[in-house]
Scaffold this motif. Structure first.
Motif, short mmCIF file in Angstrom:
data_model
loop_
_atom_site.label_atom_id
_atom_site.label_comp_id
_atom_site.label_asym_id
_atom_site.label_seq_id
_atom_site.Cartn_x
_atom_site.Cartn_y
_atom_site.Cartn_z
N ALA A 139 62.76 -44.75 7.86
CA ALA A 139 62.55 -43.48 7.21
C ALA A 139 63.65 -42.82 7.09
O ALA A 139 63.62 -42.06 5.92
CB ALA A 139 61.62 -42.75 8.53
N GLN A 140 64.57 -42.66 7.90
CA GLN A 140 65.90 -42.10 7.53
C GLN A 140 66.56 -42.52 6.31
O GLN A 140 67.03 -41.77 5.44
CB GLN A 140 66.85 -42.25 8.54
CG GLN A 140 66.36 -41.26 9.79
CD GLN A 140 67.29 -41.49 11.12
OE1 GLN A 140 68.20 -42.41 11.02
NE2 GLN A 140 66.98 -40.88 12.33
N ALA A 141 66.41 -43.82 6.05
CA ALA A 141 67.25 -44.42 4.92
C ALA A 141 66.24 -43.93 3.61
O ALA A 141 66.89 -43.87 2.59
CB ALA A 141 67.18 -46.06 4.95
N SER A 142 65.00 -44.05 4.02
CA SER A 142 64.09 -43.60 2.46
C SER A 142 64.57 -42.09 2.28
O SER A 142 64.54 -41.85 1.29
CB SER A 142 62.57 -43.73 2.93
OG SER A 142 62.44 -45.27 3.33
N ILE A 143 64.53 -41.22 3.28
CA ILE A 143 64.82 -39.88 2.95
C ILE A 143 66.32 -39.73 2.17
O ILE A 143 66.39 -38.88 1.40
CB ILE A 143 64.74 -39.00 4.36
CG1 ILE A 143 63.42 -39.07 4.72
CG2 ILE A 143 65.28 -37.56 4.17
CD1 ILE A 143 63.24 -38.49 6.29
N ALA A 144 67.26 -40.39 2.81
CA ALA A 144 68.60 -40.14 2.24
C ALA A 144 68.44 -40.86 0.72
O ALA A 144 69.23 -40.39 0.00
CB ALA A 144 69.51 -41.16 3.04
N GLU B 215 67.01 -38.02 -1.27
CA GLU B 215 67.88 -36.72 -1.52
C GLU B 215 68.90 -37.10 -2.01
O GLU B 215 69.73 -36.18 -2.83
CB GLU B 215 68.35 -36.43 0.02
CG GLU B 215 67.14 -35.80 0.86
CD GLU B 215 67.74 -35.34 2.10
OE1 GLU B 215 68.85 -35.70 2.45
OE2 GLU B 215 66.98 -34.58 2.88
N SER C 255 71.06 -46.85 19.64
CA SER C 255 70.41 -47.01 18.13
C SER C 255 70.95 -48.23 17.64
O SER C 255 70.96 -48.27 16.18
CB SER C 255 70.63 -45.95 17.28
OG SER C 255 70.05 -44.70 18.08
N ARG D 266 61.44 -48.33 12.63
CA ARG D 266 60.67 -47.05 11.97
C ARG D 266 61.59 -45.72 11.61
O ARG D 266 61.54 -45.60 10.43
CB ARG D 266 59.33 -46.78 12.44
CG ARG D 266 58.34 -47.93 12.64
CD ARG D 266 57.16 -47.69 12.90
NE ARG D 266 56.93 -47.10 14.07
CZ ARG D 266 56.51 -47.65 15.17
NH1 ARG D 266 56.19 -49.01 15.17
NH2 ARG D 266 56.45 -47.06 16.50
N GLU D 267 62.12 -45.60 12.74
CA GLU D 267 62.93 -44.21 12.47
C GLU D 267 64.01 -44.50 11.38
O GLU D 267 64.35 -43.64 10.50
CB GLU D 267 63.53 -43.86 13.96
CG GLU D 267 62.19 -43.26 14.82
CD GLU D 267 62.69 -42.96 16.11
OE1 GLU D 267 63.88 -42.97 16.13
OE2 GLU D 267 62.24 -42.30 17.04
N GLN D 268 64.85 -45.60 11.77
CA GLN D 268 66.00 -45.94 10.78
C GLN D 268 65.55 -46.21 9.41
O GLN D 268 65.98 -45.57 8.34
CB GLN D 268 66.63 -47.03 11.27
CG GLN D 268 67.37 -46.67 12.43
CD GLN D 268 68.04 -47.79 13.14
OE1 GLN D 268 67.74 -49.32 12.83
NE2 GLN D 268 69.07 -47.70 14.05
#
Length: 305
Positions: free
Chosen positions: A141-146, A149, A103, A137-139
């Protein structure tokens, strides 16, 4: 041949001095003598020196690949620089795929750029671009979710405490007693009923069910790995450990490299041979792993166990 040897040794992390006769091979690949001060000024000489010092593709800006690319722009050095790049390109591809597996999108993109500069029509480029784009894109999206939250910091002001006077206790005065009347004492309150604590509930001990581990399916079709040409020329042996999933029909999927010795030299061959293994169908998926060994004596054939 000499360049392939140096590339193999560089990719696997071994120093050229550990293999007999590599001093002569390094000289044939363009290793620069300390006395050749003028030759050190050429891009091809800097590339050969970087390869000998195990700087095949890093650090950025001072590695063998980028120096060979610079040498290719020189008409006098273009032919042999292109030949060197053609032999080193598979190792850059392996490093890019390993960066994707861990990754590391930044490193994967840098290595993809080197491959594109070596050969803009390389067949692996579309696959690398798609893999890097998916990872980015996955990274993201994970940053946006974090970020969603994580609550914003808030400042809470505690209300100022005010002194509350204690409630007044009303005392009942006994009624006046007329002269000559007998004094009747008020009856004492009945004693409080004793509180009997209920016994604690009995502990319920659940018996853990013992599940026997599923037996791994039996290997019914093995395959011999291809011995990498740089390792064969340099007479290097090694091994690579791979993990994979045995499908219900006995085929192999999700092959991943766990470790390899020397690093990077046998990776591609081990991953390729694992795809050809077949196991006894069991009706369910099983996770497994094997070690693919590469030994020279028996006609340079490898083996797995």
């Amino acid at each position: 041949m000499g360049l392939a040897l140096l590339a193999g040794l560089t990719a696997c992390g071994r120093s050229p001095e550990t293999v007999s006769g590599t001093q002569e091979v390094a000289a044939s690949a363009g290793t620069v003598s300390p006395d050749s001060v003028d030759e050190m000024r050429t891009a091809y000489a800097r590339a050969s020196q970087a390869l000998a010092e195990q700087r095949m593709m890093s650090p950025a800006g001072d590695n063998a690949i980028e120096h060979y690319l610079a040498a290719r722009a020189d008409t006098a050095e273009a032919a042999r620089a292109q030949a060197a790049l053609a032999e080193l390109q598979p190792y850059v591809l392996i490093a890019a795929e390993q960066a994707l597996a861990r990754s590391d999108a930044v490193e994967a993109e840098r290595l993809r750029g080197l491959i594109e500069r070596i050969d803009a029509g390389a067949p692996a480029l579309p696959r690398l671009r798609a893999g890097i784009a998916t990872l980015q894109r996955e990274q993201a999206a994970q940053a946006s979710i974090a970020a969603l939250e994580t609550p914003p910091p808030s400042v809470t002001v505690a209300p100022r405490a005010t002194a509350v006077p204690p409630p007044a206790v009303a005392t009942r005065e006994p009624p006046p007693v007329a002269a000559g009347m007998p004094v009747v004492a008020e009856p004492a309150p009945p004693p409080a009923a004793p509180v009997v604590e209920a016994p604690p509930p009995a502990a319920v001990v659940a018996r853990a069910a013992t599940v026997a581990p599923a037996r791994a399916p039996r290997l019914v079709q093995d395959a011999q790995p291809r011995y990498p040409l740089p390792a064969l020329r340099a007479r290097i042996e090694g091994q690579a450990e791979v993990s994979f999933t045995i499908q219900p029909d006995g085929s192999v999927r999700d092959v991943r490299l766990l470790s390899s010795t020397p690093a990077g030299l046998f990776d591609a061959s081990a991953l390729a041979v694992a795809q050809r293994w077949r196991f006894e169908p069991s009706g369910q998926a099983h996770a497994s792993q094997r070690t693919v060994r590469f030994r020279l004596p028996a006609g340079a054939e490898g083996g797995a166990d």
